[in-house]
Design a protein around this motif. Structure first.
Motif, PDB file in Angstrom:
ATOM      1  N   ASP A  67       0.536  -1.126   0.071  1.00  0.00           N
ATOM      2  CA  ASP A  67       0.136  -0.017  -0.012  1.00  0.00           C
ATOM      3  C   ASP A  67       1.030   1.365  -0.137  1.00  0.00           C
ATOM      4  O   ASP A  67       1.975   1.127   0.426  1.00  0.00           O
ATOM      5  N   VAL A  69       0.637   5.582   1.124  1.00  0.00           N
ATOM      6  CA  VAL A  69       0.135   6.865   1.720  1.00  0.00           C
ATOM      7  C   VAL A  69       1.009   8.017   1.404  1.00  0.00           C
ATOM      8  O   VAL A  69       2.108   7.795   1.339  1.00  0.00           O
ATOM      9  N   ASN A 164      -2.614  17.608   4.410  1.00  0.00           N
ATOM     10  CA  ASN A 164      -3.952  17.032   4.891  1.00  0.00           C
ATOM     11  C   ASN A 164      -4.461  17.786   5.953  1.00  0.00           C
ATOM     12  O   ASN A 164      -4.201  17.437   6.996  1.00  0.00           O
ATOM     13  N   ARG A 200      -7.893  11.195  -1.483  1.00  0.00           N
ATOM     14  CA  ARG A 200      -7.670  10.181  -0.639  1.00  0.00           C
ATOM     15  C   ARG A 200      -7.880  11.025   0.973  1.00  0.00           C
ATOM     16  O   ARG A 200      -8.213  10.483   2.001  1.00  0.00           O
ATOM     17  N   ASN A 201      -7.332  12.370   0.814  1.00  0.00           N
ATOM     18  CA  ASN A 201      -7.618  12.907   1.995  1.00  0.00           C
ATOM     19  C   ASN A 201      -8.838  13.223   2.667  1.00  0.00           C
ATOM     20  O   ASN A 201      -9.267  13.488   3.797  1.00  0.00           O
ATOM     21  N   GLN A 203     -11.479  10.837   1.786  1.00  0.00           N
ATOM     22  CA  GLN A 203     -12.007   9.416   2.000  1.00  0.00           C
ATOM     23  C   GLN A 203     -11.985   8.979   3.413  1.00  0.00           C
ATOM     24  O   GLN A 203     -10.844   8.880   3.778  1.00  0.00           O
ATOM     25  N   ASP A 248      -9.425   9.729   7.575  1.00  0.00           N
ATOM     26  CA  ASP A 248      -9.300   9.784   6.472  1.00  0.00           C
ATOM     27  C   ASP A 248      -8.261   9.235   5.623  1.00  0.00           C
ATOM     28  O   ASP A 248      -7.508   8.623   6.347  1.00  0.00           O
ATOM     29  N   GLY A 249      -8.253   9.151   4.440  1.00  0.00           N
ATOM     30  CA  GLY A 249      -7.078   8.540   3.763  1.00  0.00           C
ATOM     31  C   GLY A 249      -5.879   9.322   3.269  1.00  0.00           C
ATOM     32  O   GLY A 249      -5.128   8.958   2.606  1.00  0.00           O
ATOM     33  N   SER A 251      -2.402  11.656   4.032  1.00  0.00           N
ATOM     34  CA  SER A 251      -1.195  11.512   4.289  1.00  0.00           C
ATOM     35  C   SER A 251      -0.339  12.749   4.844  1.00  0.00           C
ATOM     36  O   SER A 251       0.018  13.548   3.918  1.00  0.00           O
TER      37      SER A 251
END
Length: 599
Positions: A67, A69, A164, A200-201, A203, A248-249, A251
């Motif tokens: 993965d 991030v 983020n 992603r920030n 999600q 959140d997703g 990073s």
């Protein structure tokens, strides 16, 4: 057993496995076993529940092998930058996962061993490095533990990029309700959080941080749907407090937490239970109806209207003599009770609730205590008894008995005599036996009349009964005839005619009947003869001379079975003569026992 994993010994009923079982595939097997006697068409069946106990045979497996991030290089220490998630199909400690960093050369990161959350341990602002590669391992708590290293670890690349700067914020309520009979998988609540960041920030995924130790709920991390993972029981746990994290997703990842309270609503699924299965109590007899006997109490673990109970008496012998308050369980008498009619009652009490109907039963033993409401009773109103006058002192002449239906001291009877018995009788206070206390003498007193009392031994208000006793003293031939005169002198003319009475003797006997009837006889009979009944002495032959004299011995005898006798001397001389009397000796001596009877 559609998969055919078991077989049963048809004779002995032993169930054995035919193949290896897998707890993760099926943890509980419910078999229906049928028994049949010979070729009979009649059979019975039962259910056998087999719990497949987990064995640590599955290592943790990461859902993804790698993965990446992206985090902002301005994130401070302690920032959560990544969440690793591995799955272990085992249960309990065998399925509980501990996370660790297999490689962490920069020492910039740490991982929460329980949650798999990777945090910054320091700032990376000054680092020239724009990407970090973390190898994350997962190990379960089994014995021995299994590790993801057996298969592969998770490679997480941490890319240092833009900031983020917005954390998720919860939009959903912090309170939810669920009924306790909800099926497994029932949707309880939808957790929703909003993050204004993009990509992603923005999600958001959802995770239960604490409060779900017994795994009652399962949370879909993508949709935020919270469902039941097992059956609930409000009576075991009424309220759950789950700490939920929305992350959140980004990073680094930003997160927020919320305490979600889940209230389990009651359904009527419990049966009422009496605090005691057996109640024992006592009540006095003769109390007015409505006397409180005992209060029974039952409890129901349900809540509200579901816990409201009503009490009742089940029909049975003696139950009609009691009433049960349907609201509070108080048992009272419906009639005045009589211990002598029925001393013990066995009553079944029932507690019941309706819609649906559920009930339980308790047994009530009621003992009726005695009151002194009965007097001793003799078998007769008057007793007549006849005894011989020669009865020995201390002899029993009559055994009185009085019964008392009461119990204990109230029914224990003692006896005594009233009225004057002239010292002739006494009674045993315990047995009621009347005995003589001195020798009896019919000739002195032939009948005694007195009263006997029977009394109970109550310590408060003893009750008693009196009965009349008449004792008749029967005659015994214990008296000798007694001559009214002894000796008897009769002077007769020398020319007295034959068959003429020359003298008459008289004797008395104080006994009765034949014992007191006296007859006479001469010993011996010469020229005189005596009338046996009247005692008249009659001349049978002419006198021999003018100076005739005779001494006659007269015997008086009663007519008893063992006759008693007495003698008297009759001296007959012709007129004009003087009787010459002389003693045979000058001194007579005799000895007599003391207390010799008169006569």
């Amino acid at each position: 057993d559609p998969q055919g994993r078991f077989y049963i010994d048809p004779r002995f009923g032993i169930i054995r496995t035919k193949e290896k079982l897998d707890h993760e595939t099926q943890s509980v097997v419910m078999l229906t076993v049928q028994s049949q006697l010979g070729n009979s068409p009649v059979y019975s069946s039962t259910q056998v529940n087999i719990s497949v106990i987990d064995v640590n045979d599955n290592p943790p497996v990461f859902l993804t092998k790698s993965d990446k991030v992206i985090i902002s290089h301005t994130q401070p220490p302690g920032t959560a930058v990544y969440i690793a998630h591995a799955d272990d199909k085992d249960s309990g400690l065998n399925g509980a996962i501990k996370y660790s960093l297999a490689s962490n050369q920069s020492n910039a990161f740490s991982i929460d061993p329980s949650l798999g959350v990777v945090n910054l341990t320091r700032t990376v602002f000054e680092d020239k490095q724009q990407e970090y590669t973390l190898h994350i391992a997962a190990e379960d708590h089994g014995s021995p533990p299994l590790s993801s290293l057996l298969l592969d670890s998770l490679t997480a690349k941490i890319v240092i990029l833009d900031i983020n700067d917005n954390s998720p914020s919860f939009m959903s309520s912090s309170l939810s309700y669920v009924v306790e009979d909800a099926e497994v998988g029932f949707l309880v609540h939808r957790i929703s959080a909003k993050d204004p960041d993009e990509g992603r920030n923005g999600q958001v995924t959802y995770h239960i941080i604490s409060g779900n130790e017994n795994k009652s709920f399962i949370l879909d991390k993508i949709t935020g749907l919270l469902s039941t993972a097992q059956l609930l029981d409000r009576e075991v746990q009424e309220r759950y407090s789950l700490t939920v994290m929305a992350i959140d997703g980004g990073s680094p990842a930003l997160s927020a937490t919320q305490v979600l309270t889940i209230v389990v609503l009651d359904v009527n699924d419990e049966r009422p239970i009496f605090l005691q299965q057996l109640y024992e109590t006592a009540v006095r007899e003769n109390q007015d109806p409505g006397e409180l006997v005992i209060k029974v109490e039952a409890m129901d673990r349900d809540a509200g209207q579901n816990s409201l109970l009503q009490y009742e008496i089940l029909p049975g012998t003696g139950s009609e003599k009691f009433r049960m308050n349907s609201d509070n369980g108080e048992l009272t008498t419906a009639v005045s009770l009589d211990r002598e009619t029925q001393e013990f009652f066995s009553i079944k009490g029932n507690s019941v609730k309706y819609l649906p109907s559920r009930s339980s039963t308790a047994l009530l033993y009621v003992t009726v205590l005695d009151e002194n409401d009965h007097s001793p009773l003799f078998a007769k109103n008057q007793y007549h008894v006849s005894v011989r006058e020669d009865l020995e002192e201390g002899s029993a002449i009559l055994d009185l008995f009085a019964s008392d239906e009461d119990d204990g001291l109230n029914g224990e009877v003692t006896y005594w005599l009233i009225d004057d018995t002239f010292g002739a009788f006494a009674i045993d206070s315990l047995t009621g036996s009347i005995v003589t206390t001195k020798p009896l003498d019919r000739e002195t007193k032939s009948q005694y009349t007195f009263r006997a009392v029977a009394s109970d031994c109550s310590t408060h208000w003893p009750r008693s009964t009196t009965v009349s006793v008449v004792v008749h003293v029967d005659d015994v031939n214990d008296n000798d005839p007694v001559f009214l005169q002894n000796p008897i002198r009769a002077f007769v003319p020398a020319e007295t005619a034959v068959n003429e009475t020359v003298a008459t003797v008289r004797a008395e006997d104080v006994d009765l009947g034949p014992n007191g009837a006296v007859v006479f006889s001469l010993v011996p009979e010469t020229v005189f003869q005596i009338d046996a009944m009247t005692g008249a002495i009659v001349l049978q032959q002419p006198l021999a001379s003018e100076d005739f004299s005779a001494r006659l011995l007269v015997m008086a005898s009663d007519q008893g079975t063992s006759p008693r006798t007495a003698t008297a001397m009759v001296i007959i001389i012709t007129e004009g003569q003087e009787e010459q009397i002389s003693f045979s000796r000058n001194l007579y001596e005799a000895s007599v026992p003391e207390n010799s009877a008169a006569g």
